[in-house]
Design a protein around this motif. Structure first.
Motif, PDB file in Angstrom:
ATOM      1  N   GLY A  81       0.827  -1.349   0.148  1.00 36.81           N
ATOM      2  CA  GLY A  81       0.022  -0.020   0.042  1.00 36.81           C
ATOM      3  C   GLY A  81       0.848   1.223   0.021  1.00 36.81           C
ATOM      4  N   ALA A  82       2.112   1.021  -0.678  1.00 30.78           N
ATOM      5  CA  ALA A  82       2.939   2.135  -0.350  1.00 30.78           C
ATOM      6  C   ALA A  82       2.440   3.538  -1.349  1.00 30.78           C
ATOM      7  CB  ALA A  82       4.494   1.835  -0.967  1.00 30.78           C
ATOM      8  N   PHE A  83       1.634   3.055  -2.325  1.00 27.71           N
ATOM      9  CA  PHE A  83       1.105   4.252  -3.124  1.00 27.71           C
ATOM     10  C   PHE A  83      -0.352   4.419  -2.708  1.00 27.71           C
ATOM     11  CE2 PHE A  83       4.131   3.207  -6.841  1.00 27.71           C
ATOM     12  CZ  PHE A  83       4.953   4.302  -6.382  1.00 27.71           C
ATOM     13  N   GLY A  84      -0.506   4.360  -1.514  1.00 24.97           N
ATOM     14  CA  GLY A  84      -1.947   4.413  -0.803  1.00 24.97           C
ATOM     15  C   GLY A  84      -1.907   4.965   0.766  1.00 24.97           C
ATOM     16  N   GLU A  85      -2.829   4.173   1.628  1.00 24.21           N
ATOM     17  CA  GLU A  85      -2.480   4.317   3.050  1.00 24.21           C
ATOM     18  C   GLU A  85      -1.406   4.260   3.458  1.00 24.21           C
ATOM     19  OE1 GLU A  85      -4.939   0.368   4.273  1.00 24.21           O
ATOM     20  OE2 GLU A  85      -6.102   2.428   4.366  1.00 24.21           O
ATOM     21  N   ARG A  86      -0.641   3.553   3.147  1.00 25.92           N
ATOM     22  CA  ARG A  86       0.766   3.016   3.889  1.00 25.92           C
ATOM     23  C   ARG A  86       1.883   3.703   3.611  1.00 25.92           C
ATOM     24  NH1 ARG A  86       0.353  -3.602   3.862  1.00 25.92           N
ATOM     25  NH2 ARG A  86      -2.061  -3.757   4.021  1.00 25.92           N
ATOM     26  N   ALA A  87       1.569   4.914   2.695  1.00 25.60           N
ATOM     27  CA  ALA A  87       2.738   5.710   2.264  1.00 25.60           C
ATOM     28  C   ALA A  87       3.567   6.213   3.290  1.00 25.60           C
ATOM     29  CB  ALA A  87       2.247   6.895   1.348  1.00 25.60           C
ATOM     30  N   TRP A  88       2.954   6.709   4.258  1.00 21.84           N
ATOM     31  CA  TRP A  88       3.781   7.321   5.361  1.00 21.84           C
ATOM     32  C   TRP A  88       4.830   6.246   6.006  1.00 21.84           C
ATOM     33  CZ3 TRP A  88       3.557   5.200  10.332  1.00 21.84           C
ATOM     34  CH2 TRP A  88       2.598   4.281  10.658  1.00 21.84           C
ATOM     35  N   ALA A  89       4.327   5.059   6.332  1.00 25.35           N
ATOM     36  CA  ALA A  89       5.016   4.113   6.836  1.00 25.35           C
ATOM     37  C   ALA A  89       6.163   3.767   5.676  1.00 25.35           C
ATOM     38  CB  ALA A  89       4.348   2.680   7.104  1.00 25.35           C
ATOM     39  N   PHE A  90       6.054   3.576   4.429  1.00 30.95           N
ATOM     40  CA  PHE A  90       7.296   3.519   3.500  1.00 30.95           C
ATOM     41  C   PHE A  90       8.210   4.596   3.705  1.00 30.95           C
ATOM     42  CE2 PHE A  90       8.852   3.280  -0.872  1.00 30.95           C
ATOM     43  CZ  PHE A  90       9.427   2.125  -0.521  1.00 30.95           C
ATOM     44  N   SER A  91       7.700   5.842   3.849  1.00 30.67           N
ATOM     45  CA  SER A  91       8.457   6.955   3.998  1.00 30.67           C
ATOM     46  C   SER A  91       9.529   6.905   5.176  1.00 30.67           C
ATOM     47  CB  SER A  91       7.846   8.213   3.768  1.00 30.67           C
ATOM     48  OG  SER A  91       6.962   8.529   2.562  1.00 30.67           O
ATOM     49  N   LEU A  92       8.712   6.463   6.324  1.00 30.39           N
ATOM     50  CA  LEU A  92       9.319   6.591   7.540  1.00 30.39           C
ATOM     51  C   LEU A  92      10.593   5.496   7.618  1.00 30.39           C
ATOM     52  CD1 LEU A  92       9.250   7.695  10.536  1.00 30.39           C
ATOM     53  CD2 LEU A  92       7.533   5.663  11.020  1.00 30.39           C
ATOM     54  N   ALA A  93      10.034   4.125   6.954  1.00 33.02           N
ATOM     55  CA  ALA A  93      11.105   3.177   6.882  1.00 33.02           C
ATOM     56  C   ALA A  93      12.371   3.690   6.278  1.00 33.02           C
ATOM     57  CB  ALA A  93      10.640   1.876   6.470  1.00 33.02           C
ATOM     58  N   ASN A  94      12.033   4.385   5.126  1.00 37.62           N
ATOM     59  CA  ASN A  94      13.339   4.813   4.408  1.00 37.62           C
ATOM     60  C   ASN A  94      14.168   5.679   5.077  1.00 37.62           C
ATOM     61  OD1 ASN A  94      13.684   3.621   1.553  1.00 37.62           O
ATOM     62  ND2 ASN A  94      11.587   3.546   1.787  1.00 37.62           N
ATOM     63  N   ALA A 134       8.274  13.628   3.834  1.00 35.17           N
ATOM     64  CA  ALA A 134       7.302  12.820   3.041  1.00 35.17           C
ATOM     65  C   ALA A 134       6.411  12.044   3.645  1.00 35.17           C
ATOM     66  CB  ALA A 134       8.096  11.850   1.942  1.00 35.17           C
ATOM     67  N   ALA A 135       6.613  11.431   4.926  1.00 33.78           N
ATOM     68  CA  ALA A 135       5.815  10.737   5.751  1.00 33.78           C
ATOM     69  C   ALA A 135       4.665  11.690   6.221  1.00 33.78           C
ATOM     70  CB  ALA A 135       6.829  10.189   6.899  1.00 33.78           C
ATOM     71  N   LEU A 136       4.688  13.016   5.945  1.00 34.77           N
ATOM     72  CA  LEU A 136       4.001  14.176   6.813  1.00 34.77           C
ATOM     73  C   LEU A 136       3.017  14.402   5.570  1.00 34.77           C
ATOM     74  CD1 LEU A 136       6.178  15.790   9.093  1.00 34.77           C
ATOM     75  CD2 LEU A 136       4.595  13.950   9.527  1.00 34.77           C
ATOM     76  N   LEU A 137       3.426  14.225   4.291  1.00 35.27           N
ATOM     77  CA  LEU A 137       2.740  14.941   3.172  1.00 35.27           C
ATOM     78  C   LEU A 137       1.894  13.798   2.457  1.00 35.27           C
ATOM     79  CD1 LEU A 137       5.691  16.771   1.623  1.00 35.27           C
ATOM     80  CD2 LEU A 137       4.096  17.660   3.062  1.00 35.27           C
ATOM     81  N   PRO A 138       0.821  14.463   1.696  1.00 38.25           N
ATOM     82  CA  PRO A 138      -0.165  13.618   0.829  1.00 38.25           C
ATOM     83  C   PRO A 138       0.757  12.980  -0.217  1.00 38.25           C
ATOM     84  CG  PRO A 138      -0.611  15.848   0.703  1.00 38.25           C
ATOM     85  CD  PRO A 138       0.468  15.792   1.633  1.00 38.25           C
ATOM     86  N   LEU A 139      -0.039  11.775  -0.793  1.00 39.22           N
ATOM     87  CA  LEU A 139       0.648  11.184  -1.671  1.00 39.22           C
ATOM     88  C   LEU A 139       1.479  11.834  -2.971  1.00 39.22           C
ATOM     89  CD1 LEU A 139      -0.893   7.729  -2.694  1.00 39.22           C
ATOM     90  CD2 LEU A 139       1.291   8.298  -2.062  1.00 39.22           C
ATOM     91  N   PRO A 140       0.867  12.728  -3.791  1.00 40.98           N
ATOM     92  CA  PRO A 140       1.740  13.215  -4.916  1.00 40.98           C
ATOM     93  C   PRO A 140       3.163  13.821  -4.343  1.00 40.98           C
ATOM     94  CG  PRO A 140      -0.620  13.616  -4.990  1.00 40.98           C
ATOM     95  CD  PRO A 140      -0.420  13.260  -3.897  1.00 40.98           C
ATOM     96  N   ALA A 141       2.831  14.659  -3.311  1.00 41.78           N
ATOM     97  CA  ALA A 141       4.143  15.247  -3.068  1.00 41.78           C
ATOM     98  C   ALA A 141       5.259  14.413  -2.309  1.00 41.78           C
ATOM     99  CB  ALA A 141       3.700  16.511  -1.554  1.00 41.78           C
ATOM    100  N   LEU A 145       9.180  13.657  -3.418  1.00 42.22           N
ATOM    101  CA  LEU A 145      10.343  13.879  -2.430  1.00 42.22           C
ATOM    102  C   LEU A 145      11.126  12.480  -2.629  1.00 42.22           C
ATOM    103  CD1 LEU A 145       8.910  15.752   0.675  1.00 42.22           C
ATOM    104  CD2 LEU A 145      10.341  16.597  -1.238  1.00 42.22           C
ATOM    105  N   TRP A 146      10.238  11.330  -2.527  1.00 37.31           N
ATOM    106  CA  TRP A 146      11.199  10.037  -2.870  1.00 37.31           C
ATOM    107  C   TRP A 146      12.004  10.244  -3.996  1.00 37.31           C
ATOM    108  CZ3 TRP A 146       6.390   6.017  -2.695  1.00 37.31           C
ATOM    109  CH2 TRP A 146       5.867   6.044  -1.401  1.00 37.31           C
ATOM    110  N   ALA A 147      11.224  10.556  -5.060  1.00 36.58           N
ATOM    111  CA  ALA A 147      12.289  10.705  -6.339  1.00 36.58           C
ATOM    112  C   ALA A 147      13.190  11.436  -6.213  1.00 36.58           C
ATOM    113  CB  ALA A 147      11.055  11.137  -7.555  1.00 36.58           C
ATOM    114  N   LEU A 148      13.066  12.933  -5.554  1.00 33.83           N
ATOM    115  CA  LEU A 148      14.386  13.835  -5.397  1.00 33.83           C
ATOM    116  C   LEU A 148      15.253  13.179  -4.498  1.00 33.83           C
ATOM    117  CD1 LEU A 148      15.413  16.516  -5.616  1.00 33.83           C
ATOM    118  CD2 LEU A 148      14.014  17.119  -3.726  1.00 33.83           C
TER     119      LEU A 148
END
Length: 368
Positions: A81-94, A134-141, A145-148
């Motif tokens: 769910g990294a491109f959904g509701e779990r994006a914050w967790a994926f960001s936090l782990a990275n 990124a963990a604090l932002l909505p998906l598109p943003a 930041l992941w890509a950057l």
């Protein structure tokens, strides 16, 4: 402890591989690559810093690996769910993984380098900040930041010579680097075998058994090719590049090209898993692309690595071009032939290539 750390990537590869089962299209393949690269990149960075810290105590290494394993496990759990509701967790782990890398690289820098540490702070500290924000932002943003973050890291690695990072190259442990890459490939092959066995157990029938046997033979011959021929080429090639002072070549053949190979192997395994439930029916287009394209990526990557290690172009092209072309030829065949036939042809291709390499090896041994 490094092997223990690697275990979490079995779960990670398995989570992502499920996304390209069935009939994946460009969105599914794209999602797989986009989510897998951050994990791969974190893995190679951890391997790199451990490689350059031979004085690290077993307890310190154990703490570092357990911390990395915790972060990687969270990344794996969040991946579906990294491109959904779990994006914050994926960001936090990275972000957590990069904080750990920051600490380890600063330790390595303090012990071995008198140069300023700004590269480390930008490479790990700056990118860790991007992932945490990124963990604090909505998906598109967040995805931006992941890509950057990844772009900053890849750009800095690709320009290591200009940034003065090549001074530590003399401390690279070639044996450790080759061994760690080989063990990661074992993990991916293990996930492939696991998916084949799981599908065969669920769809228990003679047809499923045939497809599973052909799939297992394909993976086994792939492993044979990599470990019988590839590992020796890898060790000798890395040593050759180090003696030449070719940091760019070392980075290309340990950080970037293996990722393409692993994407190919994982795609192949996903295609095989799709074939097992319906061995006498035509595969979906996405699965035939996964099988033919996966084998083609494996051969193309090995050809690129062999060429980078200094093998003559004529030698590399002699086996590289036919194997890639024949592998891609499986894709249109899948539109008219049953899945078992496609797998049988894949096995035949591996057998022919293996026989070709073995015959040439015996000829070289016998020649004066």
């Amino acid at each position: 402890m490094e092997l223990f750390f690697d275990l979490v990537f079995v779960a990670f590869v398995g989570q992502l591989a499920h996304g390209i089962h069935g009939n994946p299209g460009f969105p599914e393949f794209g999602t797989f690559v986009l989510l897998f690269f951050p994990a791969w990149w974190a893995w190679v960075n951890i391997v790199s810093v451990i490689n350059l810290l031979p004085g690290l105590t077993s307890r310190s290494l154990g703490v570092a690996m357990l911390a990395a394993m915790t972060a990687a496990a969270l990344m794996a759990a969040a991946a579906p769910g990294a491109f959904g509701e779990r994006a914050w967790a994926f960001s936090l782990a990275n972000g957590a993984l990069r904080i750990l890398l920051l600490v380890l690289w600063l330790l390595q820098h303090r012990e071995h380098s008198p140069e300023p540490s700004w590269r480390i702070w930008v490479y790990n500290g700056g990118t860790a900040t991007l992932w945490l924000v990124a963990a604090l932002l909505p998906l598109p943003a967040a995805v931006a930041l992941w890509a950057l973050s990844i772009a900053i890291e890849v750009t800095m690695v690709a320009n290591s010579n200009r940034l003065g990072a090549d001074r530590s190259m003399a401390g690279i442990n070639i044996e450790h680097a080759g061994e760690r890459l080989g063990l990661f490939v074992i993990i991916v092959l293990g996930e492939s075998v696991f998916s084949i066995v799981t599908e065969a157990a669920e769809y228990w029938s003679p047809g499923a058994g045939l497809a599973a046997a052909l799939g297992f033979m394909t993976v086994a011959l792939l492993g044979w090719a990599f470990f019988q021929y590839g590992m020796g080429t890898l060790s000798a090639g890395l040593e050759h590049l180090r003696e030449r002072g070719d940091l760019t070549g070392i980075l290309q053949t340990t950080l970037f090209l293996p990722f393409i190979l692993i994407v190919g192997v994982t795609s192949l395994a996903a295609g095989i898993a799709t074939a097992i439930p319906a061995p006498f029916e035509q595969l979906p287009l996405g699965s035939t692309i996964a099988i033919g394209g996966g084998i083609a990526l494996f051969y193309a990557t090995n050809a690129a690595v062999s060429s980078r290690y200094g093998q003559p172009p004529r030698t590399v092209l002699a086996w590289g071009v036919p194997t890639v072309v024949l592998s891609l030829g499986l894709v249109p065949l899948g539109a008219t032939q049953p899945a078992a036939v496609v797998l049988g042809l894949a096995v035949g291709l591996w057998v022919l290539v293996t026989a070709y390499v073995e015959i040439n090896a015996r000829r070289r041994i016998r020649s004066p």
